[in-house]
Design a protein around this motif. Structure first.
Motif, mmCIF file in Angstrom:
data_model
loop_
_atom_site.group_PDB
_atom_site.id
_atom_site.type_symbol
_atom_site.label_atom_id
_atom_site.label_comp_id
_atom_site.label_asym_id
_atom_site.label_seq_id
_atom_site.Cartn_x
_atom_site.Cartn_y
_atom_site.Cartn_z
ATOM 1 N N GLY A 171 -64.131 58.263 36.189
ATOM 2 C CA GLY A 171 -63.871 59.555 35.571
ATOM 3 C C GLY A 171 -62.677 59.545 34.633
ATOM 4 N N GLY A 172 -62.476 58.463 33.908
ATOM 5 C CA GLY A 172 -61.356 58.370 32.992
ATOM 6 C C GLY A 172 -60.049 57.987 33.651
ATOM 7 N N ARG A 173 -60.040 57.754 34.957
ATOM 8 C CA ARG A 173 -58.829 57.357 35.675
ATOM 9 C C ARG A 173 -58.987 55.927 36.166
ATOM 10 N NH1 ARG A 173 -56.633 61.035 40.539
ATOM 11 N NH2 ARG A 173 -56.201 62.371 38.743
ATOM 12 N N THR A 174 -57.958 55.131 35.990
ATOM 13 C CA THR A 174 -57.974 53.741 36.430
ATOM 14 C C THR A 174 -57.567 53.662 37.893
ATOM 15 O OG1 THR A 174 -57.396 53.004 34.198
ATOM 16 C CG2 THR A 174 -57.095 51.427 35.989
ATOM 17 N N VAL A 175 -58.406 53.048 38.712
ATOM 18 C CA VAL A 175 -58.135 52.892 40.140
ATOM 19 C C VAL A 175 -58.313 51.428 40.528
ATOM 20 C CG1 VAL A 175 -58.862 55.243 40.692
ATOM 21 C CG2 VAL A 175 -60.526 53.376 40.799
ATOM 22 N N THR A 176 -57.727 51.063 41.662
ATOM 23 C CA THR A 176 -57.878 49.711 42.211
ATOM 24 C C THR A 176 -58.544 49.825 43.565
ATOM 25 O OG1 THR A 176 -55.852 49.017 41.071
ATOM 26 C CG2 THR A 176 -56.687 47.588 42.813
ATOM 27 N N VAL A 177 -59.664 49.135 43.732
ATOM 28 C CA VAL A 177 -60.476 49.242 44.942
ATOM 29 C C VAL A 177 -60.275 48.000 45.799
ATOM 30 C CG1 VAL A 177 -62.800 49.539 45.868
ATOM 31 C CG2 VAL A 177 -62.177 50.633 43.704
ATOM 32 N N PHE A 178 -59.900 48.214 47.061
ATOM 33 C CA PHE A 178 -59.812 47.149 48.058
ATOM 34 C C PHE A 178 -61.004 47.316 49.000
ATOM 35 C CE2 PHE A 178 -55.588 47.663 46.459
ATOM 36 C CZ PHE A 178 -54.997 46.416 46.511
ATOM 37 N N GLU A 179 -62.044 46.533 48.774
ATOM 38 C CA GLU A 179 -63.290 46.684 49.530
ATOM 39 C C GLU A 179 -63.412 45.562 50.546
ATOM 40 O OE1 GLU A 179 -67.885 48.003 48.491
ATOM 41 O OE2 GLU A 179 -66.555 47.194 46.949
ATOM 42 N N GLN B 163 -72.862 61.171 42.266
ATOM 43 C CA GLN B 163 -72.171 59.917 42.005
ATOM 44 C C GLN B 163 -71.041 59.649 42.984
ATOM 45 O OE1 GLN B 163 -71.136 60.749 37.862
ATOM 46 N NE2 GLN B 163 -72.630 59.232 37.152
ATOM 47 N N SER B 164 -70.801 60.565 43.910
ATOM 48 C CA SER B 164 -69.784 60.344 44.942
ATOM 49 C C SER B 164 -70.219 59.189 45.841
ATOM 50 C CB SER B 164 -69.585 61.609 45.781
ATOM 51 O OG SER B 164 -69.175 62.693 44.970
ATOM 52 N N ALA B 165 -69.262 58.448 46.335
ATOM 53 C CA ALA B 165 -69.573 57.251 47.116
ATOM 54 C C ALA B 165 -68.529 57.050 48.202
ATOM 55 C CB ALA B 165 -69.626 56.021 46.203
ATOM 56 N N CYS B 166 -68.911 56.260 49.192
ATOM 57 C CA CYS B 166 -68.014 55.898 50.291
ATOM 58 C C CYS B 166 -67.672 54.415 50.163
ATOM 59 C CB CYS B 166 -68.673 56.181 51.643
ATOM 60 S SG CYS B 166 -67.657 55.717 53.070
ATOM 61 N N VAL B 167 -66.400 54.115 50.126
ATOM 62 C CA VAL B 167 -65.918 52.737 49.989
ATOM 63 C C VAL B 167 -65.358 52.288 51.324
ATOM 64 C CG1 VAL B 167 -64.295 51.211 48.806
ATOM 65 C CG2 VAL B 167 -65.385 53.083 47.555
ATOM 66 N N GLN B 168 -65.862 51.166 51.836
ATOM 67 C CA GLN B 168 -65.343 50.606 53.076
ATOM 68 C C GLN B 168 -64.043 49.870 52.779
ATOM 69 O OE1 GLN B 168 -66.514 51.111 56.131
ATOM 70 N NE2 GLN B 168 -68.155 52.387 55.317
ATOM 71 N N GLY B 169 -62.975 50.621 52.741
ATOM 72 C CA GLY B 169 -61.682 50.039 52.406
ATOM 73 C C GLY B 169 -60.767 51.111 51.861
ATOM 74 N N PHE B 170 -59.939 50.728 50.894
ATOM 75 C CA PHE B 170 -58.906 51.610 50.352
ATOM 76 C C PHE B 170 -59.006 51.657 48.834
ATOM 77 C CE2 PHE B 170 -54.563 51.965 48.595
ATOM 78 C CZ PHE B 170 -54.248 53.231 49.055
ATOM 79 N N VAL B 171 -58.759 52.842 48.263
ATOM 80 C CA VAL B 171 -58.779 53.025 46.811
ATOM 81 C C VAL B 171 -57.400 53.523 46.373
ATOM 82 C CG1 VAL B 171 -59.829 54.216 44.865
ATOM 83 C CG2 VAL B 171 -61.242 53.544 46.813
ATOM 84 N N ALA B 172 -56.694 52.726 45.590
ATOM 85 C CA ALA B 172 -55.379 53.104 45.060
ATOM 86 C C ALA B 172 -55.571 53.782 43.712
ATOM 87 C CB ALA B 172 -54.491 51.878 44.911
ATOM 88 N N GLN B 173 -54.874 54.902 43.498
ATOM 89 C CA GLN B 173 -55.067 55.697 42.292
ATOM 90 C C GLN B 173 -54.188 55.204 41.142
ATOM 91 O OE1 GLN B 173 -55.031 59.945 42.912
ATOM 92 N NE2 GLN B 173 -55.893 59.761 44.939
ATOM 93 N N ARG B 174 -54.173 53.909 40.912
ATOM 94 C CA ARG B 174 -53.488 53.323 39.761
ATOM 95 C C ARG B 174 -54.020 51.914 39.532
ATOM 96 N NH1 ARG B 174 -47.369 52.987 40.161
ATOM 97 N NH2 ARG B 174 -47.706 51.731 38.307
ATOM 98 N N GLY B 175 -53.803 51.396 38.354
ATOM 99 C CA GLY B 175 -54.294 50.073 38.011
ATOM 100 C C GLY B 175 -53.298 48.986 38.370
ATOM 101 N N VAL B 176 -53.729 47.746 38.210
ATOM 102 C CA VAL B 176 -52.887 46.603 38.526
ATOM 103 C C VAL B 176 -51.900 46.365 37.383
ATOM 104 C CG1 VAL B 176 -54.626 45.529 39.990
ATOM 105 C CG2 VAL B 176 -54.583 44.990 37.554
ATOM 106 N N GLU B 177 -50.865 45.590 37.667
ATOM 107 C CA GLU B 177 -49.817 45.319 36.676
ATOM 108 C C GLU B 177 -50.093 44.050 35.867
ATOM 109 O OE1 GLU B 177 -47.289 47.471 36.354
ATOM 110 O OE2 GLU B 177 -48.058 48.695 38.001
ATOM 111 N N THR B 178 -51.099 43.293 36.250
ATOM 112 C CA THR B 178 -51.370 41.996 35.625
ATOM 113 C C THR B 178 -52.645 42.050 34.792
ATOM 114 O OG1 THR B 178 -52.506 41.313 37.662
ATOM 115 C CG2 THR B 178 -50.186 40.722 37.441
ATOM 116 N N THR B 179 -52.903 40.956 34.071
ATOM 117 C CA THR B 179 -54.116 40.880 33.259
ATOM 118 C C THR B 179 -55.339 40.550 34.102
ATOM 119 O OG1 THR B 179 -53.600 38.555 32.782
ATOM 120 C CG2 THR B 179 -52.841 40.199 31.190
#
Length: 213
Positions: free
Chosen positions: A147-155, A6-22
């Motif tokens: 995996g139970g962790r909220t991340v934000t993906v910039f693709e 299930q490992s993957a390569c993302v063309q961009g950046f992955v931040a290890q936290r969620g957004v502050e907005t809805t």
């Protein structure tokens, strides 16, 4: 959690936290990056404000709110849909960010902020205000759960303009994940050395054994 497949390569950046907005997803969004916090600027010198009536207090707060709304409105009217800051986001600023339908993300690490700018072709601003088109970045921003962790993906793989790729590693246990991380680091360092010096020989003692024969 998860398996290695299930490992993957993302063309961009992955931040290890969620957004502050809805709002948690934005397609091909224009991004504004601020090195400072999104909050009312503090004065360099201390001062005393004398308030004699309740109306004075109301007008004082109303002026501060109007100034913050003017800043957020200017950012929204410039076409920005995602705000990323390296500092804090005040409750008043977050209220107006929600009002104008923007996304907001807070990154505490300067290294992550610099990496995000490289991935989205954005410029980190030290002033709080509407950015110019040259200072904006562009990417598809999505909040996900991995995996139970909220991340934000910039693709940003549509036009191939992203200069950074992120490997998202999955494994069933932490020990397997650590081994997988070390294997990826070895592979990346091998490619890095091959780019610096194109002369490559077989490893694992193969050259030494051949010379010994």
């Amino acid at each position: 959690g998860g398996s290695v497949s299930q490992s993957a390569c993302v063309q961009g950046f992955v931040a290890q936290r969620g957004v502050e907005t809805t709002k948690t997803h934005c397609e091909k969004a224009k991004i504004a990056v601020y090195a400072s916090g999104v909050e009312a600027s503090a004065t360099e010198a201390k001062g005393t404000v004398l308030m004699k009536t309740a109306d004075d207090l109301k007008n004082y707060n109303r002026t501060e709110e109007a100034k913050m709304e003017e800043i957020i409105q200017g950012i929204a009217e410039s076409g920005v849909q995602v705000i990323v800051t390296g500092g804090t986001i005040s409750d008043m600023a977050l209220h107006f960010i929600e009002k104008y339908g923007l996304m907001a993300l807070k990154l505490s690490s300067k290294w992550e902020l610099r990496r995000l700018c490289q991935a989205t072709s954005a410029t980190a601003l030290v002033r709080l205000g509407a950015p110019t088109p040259e200072e904006m970045g562009c990417a598809t921003v999505t909040q996900k759960s991995v995996g139970g962790r909220t991340v934000t993906v910039f693709e940003n793989d549509v036009d191939g303009s992203s200069k950074i790729a992120t490997l998202v590693l999955r494994a069933s246990t932490s020990s397997v994940l650590n081994d997988l991380e070390r294997a990826v680091e070895d592979g990346v360092h091998a490619v890095q050395m091959a780019c610096k010096d194109g002369r490559v020989v077989y490893g694992g003692g193969a050259c030494e054994m051949e010379c010994a024969v």
